[in-house]
Design an enzyme around this catalytic site. Structure first.
Site, PDB file in Angstrom:
ATOM      1  N   TRP A   1      28.266  -7.875 -31.061  1.00 34.01           N
ATOM      2  CA  TRP A   1      28.229  -9.199 -31.699  1.00 34.01           C
ATOM      3  C   TRP A   1      26.987  -9.447 -32.666  1.00 34.01           C
ATOM      4  O   TRP A   1      27.184 -10.158 -33.665  1.00 34.01           O
ATOM      5  CB  TRP A   1      28.273 -10.365 -30.608  1.00 34.01           C
ATOM      6  CG  TRP A   1      29.380 -10.092 -29.963  1.00 34.01           C
ATOM      7  CD1 TRP A   1      29.884  -9.877 -28.669  1.00 34.01           C
ATOM      8  CD2 TRP A   1      30.875 -10.730 -30.610  1.00 34.01           C
ATOM      9  NE1 TRP A   1      31.221  -9.998 -28.462  1.00 34.01           N
ATOM     10  CE2 TRP A   1      31.712 -10.510 -29.208  1.00 34.01           C
ATOM     11  CE3 TRP A   1      31.013 -11.370 -31.891  1.00 34.01           C
ATOM     12  CZ2 TRP A   1      33.068 -10.759 -29.759  1.00 34.01           C
ATOM     13  CZ3 TRP A   1      32.482 -11.414 -31.811  1.00 34.01           C
ATOM     14  CH2 TRP A   1      33.363 -11.178 -30.946  1.00 34.01           C
TER      15      TRP A   1
ATOM     16  N   ASP B   1      22.321 -16.438 -31.384  1.00 38.19           N
ATOM     17  CA  ASP B   1      23.659 -16.788 -30.820  1.00 38.19           C
ATOM     18  C   ASP B   1      23.463 -16.861 -29.452  1.00 38.19           C
ATOM     19  O   ASP B   1      23.248 -15.692 -28.911  1.00 38.19           O
ATOM     20  CB  ASP B   1      24.509 -15.806 -31.432  1.00 38.19           C
ATOM     21  CG  ASP B   1      26.007 -15.481 -30.727  1.00 38.19           C
ATOM     22  OD1 ASP B   1      26.301 -16.354 -29.805  1.00 38.19           O
ATOM     23  OD2 ASP B   1      26.655 -14.679 -31.029  1.00 38.19           O
TER      24      ASP B   1
ATOM     25  N   LYS C   1      32.266 -19.101 -22.655  1.00 41.91           N
ATOM     26  CA  LYS C   1      31.813 -17.935 -21.581  1.00 41.91           C
ATOM     27  C   LYS C   1      31.266 -18.849 -20.556  1.00 41.91           C
ATOM     28  O   LYS C   1      31.231 -18.530 -19.375  1.00 41.91           O
ATOM     29  CB  LYS C   1      31.221 -17.244 -22.349  1.00 41.91           C
ATOM     30  CG  LYS C   1      31.787 -16.228 -23.317  1.00 41.91           C
ATOM     31  CD  LYS C   1      30.970 -15.312 -24.158  1.00 41.91           C
ATOM     32  CE  LYS C   1      31.570 -14.575 -25.166  1.00 41.91           C
ATOM     33  NZ  LYS C   1      32.634 -13.439 -24.601  1.00 41.91           N
TER      34      LYS C   1
END
Length: 365
Positions: free
Chosen positions: A103, A174, A198
């Site tokens: 990511w 992030d 999540k």
């Protein structure tokens, strides 16, 4: 009640049962409206109360100072990858990105599409398959950097920054897979973004926290309206129709988190889960092999490991499912086993898994 499994999926992930039960009770008649929250106008006083409570609970749980704005956006981390450089890397500004996994690499790629060589790689562990985090001595951060971007927890590879990168530059981060796993000092963060699916709620909501000085950097009147952080802040995340049901569930989760003692209590449980799971892996080190090479970098949210053969990996996943545990198959590019132990996963859930793992070694080791 319908039988529920132990959910170890990496996202969308499990949610606290009380948050879901609250939604179940209110589904057909929310706040006396005779409708579900999904049917109520986002301009109504009933929905507005939910919206404001979600914002206030975020501020309270994270201890946000007054100079931070909380935004409830859409598009997940993917949209944020582009919005950040579009808003912040203007007028010749430059930024350094730390590349620590799948990511983080995507965030860097998207930023480069927008800002070209104004986006620099401060460090990368790609040559080591992202099996560890960079050391402080490996970071190359420019004096002219407007911010340093990093991914706090690498969902695919199972690494996590327990101590944030050493730099005097503001952070952009992030936090999609470990937001609110513990209390932390937000003062060095200019912007935090996190897909809710999540650790906070369902997919469709992107929690974004931006410091006012960073918001002032967002002079982006030439951008399409939805891509402007300033506009969302001015409109209190109501510029367009927000994902109302997702924000409602987010509110439920945050309210539950507050009721159990907030982030300090959540951190205690998360650290206990890590001790149990990594303790089992280390105890059977000849059978279970962790992906992460440095113990200090091990994630308390996503735990990756391998069994002696791919066939045993498959057997492990299948037998665990029969025992009521799902979501354990490793990420497609890595394989093996991945256990996602987000906030909604209980210590008891991990104890059940560890018992299964001990027995699996006894029968197959």
């Amino acid at each position: 009640m319908t039988h529920r499994v132990i959910n170890f999926y990496a996202g969308p992930a499990g949610l606290p049962l009380p948050a879901l039960e609250r939604a179940q009770q209110e589904l057909l008649d929310f706040a006396g409206t005779g409708m579900s929250v999904m049917e109520v106008s986002h301009r109504s006083k009933e929905y507005d109360a939910v919206h404001e409570e979600a914002l206030a609970l975020t501020r309270e749980l994270m201890g946000l100072p007054d100079n931070y704005k909380v935004l409830l956006l859409q598009g997940g981390a993917h949209l944020s990858f582009g919005m950040i450089p579009l808003n912040l890397l203007r007028g010749g500004r430059k930024a350094d990105y730390i590349v620590t996994g799948n990511w983080a690499e995507k965030a860097t790629k998207e930023a480069k599409l927008v800002a070209g060589d104004h986006v620099r790689v401060a460090a990368s562990t790609k040559d080591e398959k992202f099996a560890r985090l960079p050391k402080a001595s490996e970071l190359k951060i420019g004096e002219d950097s407007a911010f340093v971007h990093f991914t706090s927890n690498n969902t695919v590879e199972g690494t996590q920054w327990k101590e944030f990168p050493k730099t005097d530059k503001p952070y952009v981060c992030d936090m999609s897979s470990d937001i609110m796993w513990r209390p932390f000092d937000v003062s060095q963060f200019g912007l935090i973004y996190a897909g809710a699916q999540k650790n906070l709620g369902p997919s469709g909501v992107t929690l974004t926290i931006i410091r006012e000085d960073f918001l002032e950097m967002c002079e982006a009147s030439d951008l399409p309206s939805y891509l402007r952080y300033k506009l969302h802040a001015e409109k209190n995340s109501l510029y367009n129709t927000p994902p109302t049901f997702g924000i409602y569930i987010l509110r439920n989760v945050l309210a539950y988190n507050k009721s159990i003692g907030g982030l300090k209590a959540i951190e205690t449980a998360n650290r206990k889960k890590g001790e149990l799971l990594y303790g089992c892996i280390d105890r059977h080190a000849g059978f279970y092999k962790g992906f992460v090479t440095e113990k200090a970098d091990r994630s308390l949210m996503n735990v990756d490991f391998f069994l002696p053969t791919p066939e045993l990996d498959d057997t492990f996943v299948k037998e665990a499912k029969k025992a009521g545990m799902v979501g354990l198959k490793g990420y497609r590019d890595i394989g093996g086993i991945r256990v996602s132990t987000y906030n909604a996963v209980s210590v008891q859930d991990v104890e059940t898994l560890v018992g299964f793992m001990d027995e699996f070694v006894r029968r197959n080791g």
